[in-house]
Design a protein around this motif. Sequence first.
Motif, PDB file in Angstrom:
ATOM      1  N   ASP A 168      12.561   4.664  64.479  1.00  0.00           N
ATOM      2  CA  ASP A 168      11.604   5.765  64.444  1.00  0.00           C
ATOM      3  C   ASP A 168      12.415   7.061  64.454  1.00  0.00           C
ATOM      4  OD1 ASP A 168       9.942   7.866  65.221  1.00  0.00           O
ATOM      5  OD2 ASP A 168       8.632   6.562  66.397  1.00  0.00           O
ATOM      6  N   LEU A 169      12.462   7.726  63.296  1.00  0.00           N
ATOM      7  CA  LEU A 169      13.351   8.888  63.151  1.00  0.00           C
ATOM      8  C   LEU A 169      12.896  10.076  64.000  1.00  0.00           C
ATOM      9  CD1 LEU A 169      13.956   8.914  59.283  1.00  0.00           C
ATOM     10  CD2 LEU A 169      15.328   7.882  61.058  1.00  0.00           C
ATOM     11  N   ARG A 170      11.601  10.210  64.186  1.00  0.00           N
ATOM     12  CA  ARG A 170      11.132  11.379  64.932  1.00  0.00           C
ATOM     13  C   ARG A 170      11.424  11.235  66.427  1.00  0.00           C
ATOM     14  NH1 ARG A 170       5.268  13.832  63.989  1.00  0.00           N
ATOM     15  NH2 ARG A 170       5.770  13.099  61.916  1.00  0.00           N
ATOM     16  N   ARG A 171      11.145  10.042  66.957  1.00  0.00           N
ATOM     17  CA  ARG A 171      11.362   9.844  68.401  1.00  0.00           C
ATOM     18  C   ARG A 171      12.764   9.330  68.710  1.00  0.00           C
ATOM     19  NH1 ARG A 171       7.515   6.183  71.001  1.00  0.00           N
ATOM     20  NH2 ARG A 171       7.353   5.087  69.015  1.00  0.00           N
ATOM     21  N   ARG A 172      13.524   8.986  67.652  1.00  0.00           N
ATOM     22  CA  ARG A 172      14.897   8.471  67.757  1.00  0.00           C
ATOM     23  C   ARG A 172      14.990   7.234  68.651  1.00  0.00           C
ATOM     24  NH1 ARG A 172      17.666  13.952  69.301  1.00  0.00           N
ATOM     25  NH2 ARG A 172      16.484  15.259  67.912  1.00  0.00           N
ATOM     26  N   VAL A 173      14.088   6.312  68.418  1.00  0.00           N
ATOM     27  CA  VAL A 173      14.107   5.053  69.169  1.00  0.00           C
ATOM     28  C   VAL A 173      13.867   3.881  68.212  1.00  0.00           C
ATOM     29  CG1 VAL A 173      13.352   5.905  71.428  1.00  0.00           C
ATOM     30  CG2 VAL A 173      11.637   5.320  69.679  1.00  0.00           C
ATOM     31  N   LEU A 174      14.270   2.692  68.673  1.00  0.00           N
ATOM     32  CA  LEU A 174      13.952   1.478  67.921  1.00  0.00           C
ATOM     33  C   LEU A 174      12.578   1.014  68.358  1.00  0.00           C
ATOM     34  CD1 LEU A 174      17.299  -0.531  68.184  1.00  0.00           C
ATOM     35  CD2 LEU A 174      16.425   0.714  66.199  1.00  0.00           C
ATOM     36  N   VAL A 175      11.757   0.606  67.402  1.00  0.00           N
ATOM     37  CA  VAL A 175      10.428   0.094  67.746  1.00  0.00           C
ATOM     38  C   VAL A 175      10.210  -1.224  67.023  1.00  0.00           C
ATOM     39  CG1 VAL A 175       9.332   2.315  68.252  1.00  0.00           C
ATOM     40  CG2 VAL A 175       9.346   1.485  65.898  1.00  0.00           C
ATOM     41  N   ARG A 176       9.314  -2.022  67.523  1.00  0.00           N
ATOM     42  CA  ARG A 176       8.975  -3.277  66.851  1.00  0.00           C
ATOM     43  C   ARG A 176       7.498  -3.244  66.481  1.00  0.00           C
ATOM     44  NH1 ARG A 176      11.543  -7.945  66.148  1.00  0.00           N
ATOM     45  NH2 ARG A 176      13.316  -7.374  67.438  1.00  0.00           N
ATOM     46  N   TRP A 177       7.218  -3.472  65.219  1.00  0.00           N
ATOM     47  CA  TRP A 177       5.817  -3.517  64.772  1.00  0.00           C
ATOM     48  C   TRP A 177       5.465  -4.950  64.435  1.00  0.00           C
ATOM     49  CZ3 TRP A 177       4.090   0.797  60.820  1.00  0.00           C
ATOM     50  CH2 TRP A 177       4.145   2.047  61.454  1.00  0.00           C
ATOM     51  N   THR A 178       4.308  -5.368  64.909  1.00  0.00           N
ATOM     52  CA  THR A 178       3.852  -6.708  64.559  1.00  0.00           C
ATOM     53  C   THR A 178       3.260  -6.666  63.142  1.00  0.00           C
ATOM     54  OG1 THR A 178       1.662  -6.238  65.385  1.00  0.00           O
ATOM     55  CG2 THR A 178       3.222  -7.228  66.951  1.00  0.00           C
ATOM     56  N   ARG A 179       3.015  -7.859  62.641  1.00  0.00           N
ATOM     57  CA  ARG A 179       2.372  -7.985  61.324  1.00  0.00           C
ATOM     58  C   ARG A 179       1.039  -7.224  61.321  1.00  0.00           C
ATOM     59  NH1 ARG A 179      -1.514 -10.818  59.035  1.00  0.00           N
ATOM     60  NH2 ARG A 179      -1.152 -11.384  56.873  1.00  0.00           N
ATOM     61  N   GLU A 180       0.318  -7.313  62.443  1.00  0.00           N
ATOM     62  CA  GLU A 180      -1.000  -6.667  62.523  1.00  0.00           C
ATOM     63  C   GLU A 180      -0.852  -5.144  62.396  1.00  0.00           C
ATOM     64  OE1 GLU A 180      -0.023  -9.246  64.485  1.00  0.00           O
ATOM     65  OE2 GLU A 180      -1.342 -10.583  63.319  1.00  0.00           O
TER      66      GLU A 180
END
Length: 319
Positions: A168-180
């Motif tokens: 996530d470039l704006r928050r500068r963190v890694l995130v995980r998105w589910t298929r949903e």
Amino acid sequence: MPARVERATIVTVEGRPLRVLEAEPLARYTTFRIGGPADFLVRASDRQTLELALAWGEREGLPVTVIGGGSNLLVCDGGVRGLVIVFRAAGGNQQDELPLGREDGALIASFPATTPLSWIGHWTSERGLAGMEWAAGLPGVLGGAIVNNAGAHGGDVGSVLVDVELYDLRRRVLVRWTREQLAPHYRRTTLKALPQPRDYVVLQARLRLQADDPAKLRALAAANARWRREHQPTGPCAGSVFKNPPGTYAGYLIEQAGLKGFQVGRMRVSEQHANFFLNLGGATAEEALALLEEVRQRVAECFGIVLEPEIEVIGEPRG
Ligand SMILES: Cc1cc2nc3c(=O)[nH]c(=O)nc-3n(C[C@H](O)[C@H](O)[C@H](O)COP(=O)(O)OP(=O)(O)OC[C@H]3O[C@@H](n4cnc5c(N)ncnc54)[C@H](O)[C@@H]3O)c2cc1C
């Protein structure tokens, strides 16, 4: 063919060197072979280089656009402002074995976004992992395929996707998105719906695959790749230009409108597959867009159906 001249600078980011190209023609990175210059461009085939490029882009205050295989893009003649990161594996995927987990009887395989889609199709089939054999022969890499929810022969990425790891470039963190959260539908996802340049970079994805007979899957993957060689035109193009409208095929409508072989400048509707537009050599994005609009209008006049582009147009017109 004019000599390939690159204007490269080595910059230092976090004490490490990064190769940055200036005014780099994006035609070199798209399967259409069309596209004006990126102000700055970095070729990243691994996560470390990607992170350095993102840090440099942020330091310089540049908007960042990430592309993969460039096989679904029409880049305008004025090019793309800021930094373009070409995030794709250099050559084939070098990894022989990938981590495989198990969940509810299915096998979960994790692939970097830079992995060529076709390689995944063949690799999983050879190992008796069903779910991606449709991808054999498709251009592009997994990152782009996830954004687009690419698919063929009745399958698509969304059907086997567990989740994606994103930066996530704006928050500068890694995130995980589910298929949903990604909500894959026919050639669209929530990521695709965001305007460019987007705030998210796909880094990795986990796919849910089923154990099956390797010989059967290998034969299916080979047949899918062969079907492409036999039925799709060769030459610079970006695959299907328009999405199929409900209940019919865009290629059929274009053909029925008498537009096979129709040409604007150096862009032509393929004689072999009317939904493929070919760059005959040195075509501009302006010519490609003019052809797209003309075809769209004529199909609308003939059938009352307004075709929606499947290819994505990015960048600015020539100033
Ligand atoms: C001959 C031919 C046949 C084709 N046949 C098919 C087909 O049968 N089915 C089909 O679905 N498509 C097809 N395509 C289109 C294309 O191959 C797919 O859509 C492919 O999945 C796009 O992947 P790419 O890596 O080239 O993405 P690109 O074109 O580089 O990018 C696509 C989108 O994804 C974004 N993106 C790319 N990588 C990342 C990343 N890591 N993080 C965040 N965003 C990213 C880009 O910004 C862009 O919005 C075809 C194309 C060609 C040339």
